[in-house]
Design a protein around this motif. Structure first.
Motif, PDB file in Angstrom:
ATOM      1  N   GLN A  70       0.883  -1.082  -0.025  1.00 33.38           N
ATOM      2  CA  GLN A  70       0.017  -0.057   0.039  1.00 33.38           C
ATOM      3  C   GLN A  70       1.008   1.349  -0.054  1.00 33.38           C
ATOM      4  O   GLN A  70       0.751   2.290   0.743  1.00 33.38           O
ATOM      5  CB  GLN A  70      -0.968  -0.009   1.253  1.00 33.38           C
ATOM      6  CG  GLN A  70      -2.185   0.480   0.870  1.00 33.38           C
ATOM      7  CD  GLN A  70      -2.971  -0.082  -0.297  1.00 33.38           C
ATOM      8  OE1 GLN A  70      -3.197  -1.307   0.026  1.00 33.38           O
ATOM      9  NE2 GLN A  70      -3.223   0.689  -1.217  1.00 33.38           N
ATOM     10  N   HIS A  71       1.667   1.339  -1.015  1.00 35.79           N
ATOM     11  CA  HIS A  71       2.704   2.374  -0.966  1.00 35.79           C
ATOM     12  C   HIS A  71       1.830   3.686  -1.613  1.00 35.79           C
ATOM     13  O   HIS A  71       1.523   3.420  -2.653  1.00 35.79           O
ATOM     14  CB  HIS A  71       3.893   1.917  -1.893  1.00 35.79           C
ATOM     15  CG  HIS A  71       5.199   2.867  -1.465  1.00 35.79           C
ATOM     16  ND1 HIS A  71       6.110   2.854  -2.441  1.00 35.79           N
ATOM     17  CD2 HIS A  71       5.788   3.057  -0.201  1.00 35.79           C
ATOM     18  CE1 HIS A  71       7.215   3.542  -1.730  1.00 35.79           C
ATOM     19  NE2 HIS A  71       6.894   3.508  -0.350  1.00 35.79           N
ATOM     20  N   ILE A  72       1.961   4.699  -0.971  1.00 37.11           N
ATOM     21  CA  ILE A  72       1.247   5.710  -1.360  1.00 37.11           C
ATOM     22  C   ILE A  72       2.212   6.925  -2.178  1.00 37.11           C
ATOM     23  O   ILE A  72       3.268   7.183  -1.595  1.00 37.11           O
ATOM     24  CB  ILE A  72       0.417   6.617  -0.235  1.00 37.11           C
ATOM     25  CG1 ILE A  72      -0.409   5.654   0.507  1.00 37.11           C
ATOM     26  CG2 ILE A  72      -0.116   7.930  -0.493  1.00 37.11           C
ATOM     27  CD1 ILE A  72      -1.077   6.093   1.922  1.00 37.11           C
ATOM     28  N   ASN A  87      -3.051   6.512  -4.628  1.00 38.76           N
ATOM     29  CA  ASN A  87      -3.273   5.579  -3.281  1.00 38.76           C
ATOM     30  C   ASN A  87      -4.524   4.548  -3.506  1.00 38.76           C
ATOM     31  O   ASN A  87      -5.437   4.519  -2.840  1.00 38.76           O
ATOM     32  CB  ASN A  87      -3.625   6.285  -1.995  1.00 38.76           C
ATOM     33  CG  ASN A  87      -3.847   5.394  -0.767  1.00 38.76           C
ATOM     34  OD1 ASN A  87      -3.058   4.236  -0.585  1.00 38.76           O
ATOM     35  ND2 ASN A  87      -4.585   5.838   0.210  1.00 38.76           N
ATOM     36  N   SER A 100       6.355  -1.074  -2.344  1.00 44.00           N
ATOM     37  CA  SER A 100       7.998  -0.815  -2.449  1.00 44.00           C
ATOM     38  C   SER A 100       8.604  -2.082  -2.175  1.00 44.00           C
ATOM     39  O   SER A 100       8.117  -2.780  -1.195  1.00 44.00           O
ATOM     40  CB  SER A 100       8.270   0.508  -1.534  1.00 44.00           C
ATOM     41  OG  SER A 100       8.062   0.285  -0.256  1.00 44.00           O
ATOM     42  N   ASN A 202       6.439   5.944   2.239  1.00 41.54           N
ATOM     43  CA  ASN A 202       5.697   6.198   0.921  1.00 41.54           C
ATOM     44  C   ASN A 202       6.565   7.421   0.111  1.00 41.54           C
ATOM     45  O   ASN A 202       7.775   7.245   0.355  1.00 41.54           O
ATOM     46  CB  ASN A 202       4.409   6.975   1.170  1.00 41.54           C
ATOM     47  CG  ASN A 202       3.424   5.904   2.182  1.00 41.54           C
ATOM     48  OD1 ASN A 202       3.527   4.840   1.768  1.00 41.54           O
ATOM     49  ND2 ASN A 202       2.898   6.573   3.129  1.00 41.54           N
TER      50      ASN A 202
END
Length: 570
Positions: A70-72, A87, A100, A202
């Motif tokens: 859940q890399h923003i 996102n 990532s 992130n």
């Protein structure tokens, strides 16, 4: 030394392809010119499609510790104001859409995964200098440095050779194909540090007209910065620790206290080969396409290549299809690779604007667009990313069962089609992967339930009850698994009334019911790479199957029982 496939290059594409072929029981020799795997960070983005392939080859647990799901991503202007957020929250394919990751650790997991296969060997320090192809196979001649300083020549024979040796690929040059595209003149300094001095997760893309930059929080407390360089800045100048400290002065409280991993200048490239195959030689990964880093798709595109090519090579090597099947590799993969290159270029051009007036205009437009929820979610949910859709290849059109192509829309005057919520064809796109219930296994991801080869998935009924014997015989020859998907309320009943060779899957979440309810396609022919080859009403099943098999130049042998590694059975 003979093997089914010789792979040149132990990068992500080569290692993943070797895992897929090893899984299918094929013998592979991987030749790498370097003395070991590259140990410094390179790629930083891993998507859900790639993780699905990692799951397929059984390495999800080995890779997961080296990722941050859940890399923003936040695009900020020169003043640090957020002008765009990316996102995506979907887990359509069974995994988070964006991660990532630390590439050296994930590449090592792929490499160590090969030790499971007695039929796969990786040889470092083998520089391939010559390749000879004939009607029966390919011979690669490698130079090997001995401990005494002598150089020896070793020959490796394979039925096919795949070049995965990067953007300067000698294999691509031998094939004589063009490498179309551009190499933008802008240069970038990449700085990787350990013990992240910021600690924030992130990604921040700095669209600062004075100097565009990137700041990325990575797993294992690694942080990366990338700074666009001015024309008058030399590589020697910008890699000097003092100069790097000045670049980082606006980002880090104490640049002098950083634990540097590397400082390196690089240039983006945006190129795609005109063909990915000539004869018995093929290319994959950076050898086939190079793309700017903006959307983190370089590593993923190489894995997509391996995912597409692996099962096709296994099919041909098993004698299940003519060599023509390998032509569909270029047909299916090249268009999407080019779309990702073009999108990455466009995204980069938005970020690296240096004209103050143009940058202000971009910021104003972004602020206005963010006021519209539908447009804002378009970027936030990453719907701008072109998902692979194959319109030519191993496919059957859902409307008229034409072999080798599939229109994006289903057209029919039948009521089930005309009244469907979604008339967009599922053929040529990936099938979703929710969690399902299976006897003796409990709740698992769909792919883990159905195995890693062909599957015939029917909603609400057994494939044996909706397909005639001739179609079932051909599916047996293909090694396809028969799957019935039912509401969880019916699963135990079905286990008592359906044939024992039909896998019964319980849809306890209702996600598969909704998928089938929205579309007039209750019968799905699912390829090993999880793309839909055919989708139809049950009465159109036999004609759809015939069209799919024709599109892959299928060679029918004596039927075999379906298995997780069907090519082995041939």
């Amino acid at each position: 030394m003979d093997s089914d496939v010789v792979i040149i290059g132990a990068g992500p594409a080569g290692l993943m392809l070797a895992n897929i072929l090893g899984m299918y029981g094929k013998s592979v020799t991987v030749l790498e010119g370097l003395s070991s795997l590259i140990d410094y960070p390179r790629g930083v983005g891993l998507d859900d499609e790639s993780f699905r392939t990692i799951q397929t080859v059984g390495l999800a647990n080995a890779v997961r510790p080296h990722t941050s799901p859940q890399h923003i991503m936040r695009l900020v202007n020169g003043a640090g104001k957020v002008i765009l957020v990316n996102n995506p929250r979907t887990e359509e394919f069974g995994w988070e859409r964006k991660h990532s990751f630390i590439q050296p650790e994930v590449d090592r997991a792929l490499y160590e995964g090969l030790t499971r296969f007695d039929n796969v060997e990786v040889l470092f320090g083998h520089r391939v200098e010559e390749v000879e192809e004939d009607s029966d196979g390919v011979t690669a001649i490698a130079l090997v440095d001995s401990e005494s300083g002598e150089v020896t020549r070793r020959s490796f024979r394979g039925r096919f050779l795949v070049g995965c040796e990067g953007g300067k690929s000698p294999t691509r040059k031998r094939l004589g194909v063009s490498f179309d595209g551009t190499s933008p003149s802008t240069r970038w300094l990449v700085v990787d540090v350990a013990n992240d001095p910021l600690g924030t997760p992130n990604v921040f893309l700095g669209a600062d007209p004075k100097r565009p930059y990137v700041s990325i929080g990575l797993p294992h407390a690694v942080r990366r910065w990338e700074f666009m360089l001015h024309d008058d800045e030399t590589e020697e100048q910008v890699t000097d620790p003092t100069y790097v400290g000045k670049l980082l002065a606006h980002h880090v409280p104490d640049p002098a206290g950083l634990d540097f991993i590397r400082r390196r200048v690089f240039t983006h490239h945006a190129r795609v080969a005109s063909d990915f195959r000539r004869g018995r030689q093929l290319i994959a990964g950076d050898a086939a396409h190079l793309m700017p880093v903006w959307l983190g798709q370089g590593w993923n595109s190489g894995v997509r290549d391996a995912t597409n090519l692996g099962w096709k090579l296994a099919t041909v090597l098993s004698g299940q299809a003519e060599y023509d099947l390998l032509d569909t590799y270029t047909t299916e993969r090249r268009a999407h690779a080019k779309a990702m290159v073009d999108l990455s270029l466009t995204f980069g051009n938005i970020i690296k604007i240096t004209n103050p007036v143009a940058a202000l205009a971009r910021d104003v437009v972004s602020s206005v667009l963010n006021r519209f929820p539908q447009i804002k979610s378009y970027f936030s949910e990453m719907r701008f990313k072109p998902m692979p859709r194959y319109t030519e290849g191993v496919l059957a059109d859902p409307s008229d069962c034409t072999s080798g192509r599939a229109d994006a829309t289903i057209t029919s005057r039948l009521v089930p089609v005309r009244s469907a919520n979604i008339k967009v064809s599922p053929v040529g796109v990936q099938f979703p992967q929710p969690r399902v219930t299976v006897a003796n296994a409990g709740v698992v991801l769909l792919d883990d339930a159905i195995g890693n080869w062909w599957s015939v998935v029917v909603w609400g009924n057994s494939p044996r009850d909706v397909l005639p014997q001739n179609a079932l015989r051909r599916l047996g020859a293909l090694g396809a698994r028969l799957v019935a998907v039912l509401p969880e309320t019916q699963r135990e009943w079905a286990q008592q009334h359906m044939d024992a060779d039909v896998l019964i899957v319980g849809d306890h979440t209702g996600l598969l019911k909704k998928w089938f309810d929205d579309r007039p396609t209750p019968l799905i022919f699912l390829r090993p790479d999880r793309f839909v080859a055919g989708a139809c009403l049950t009465q159109n099943g036999p004609a759809t199957l015939d069209a799919i098999l024709a599109s892959m130049s299928f060679i029918e042998h004596t039927p075999v029982e379906a298995s997780d590694t069907a090519p082995d059975a041939m």
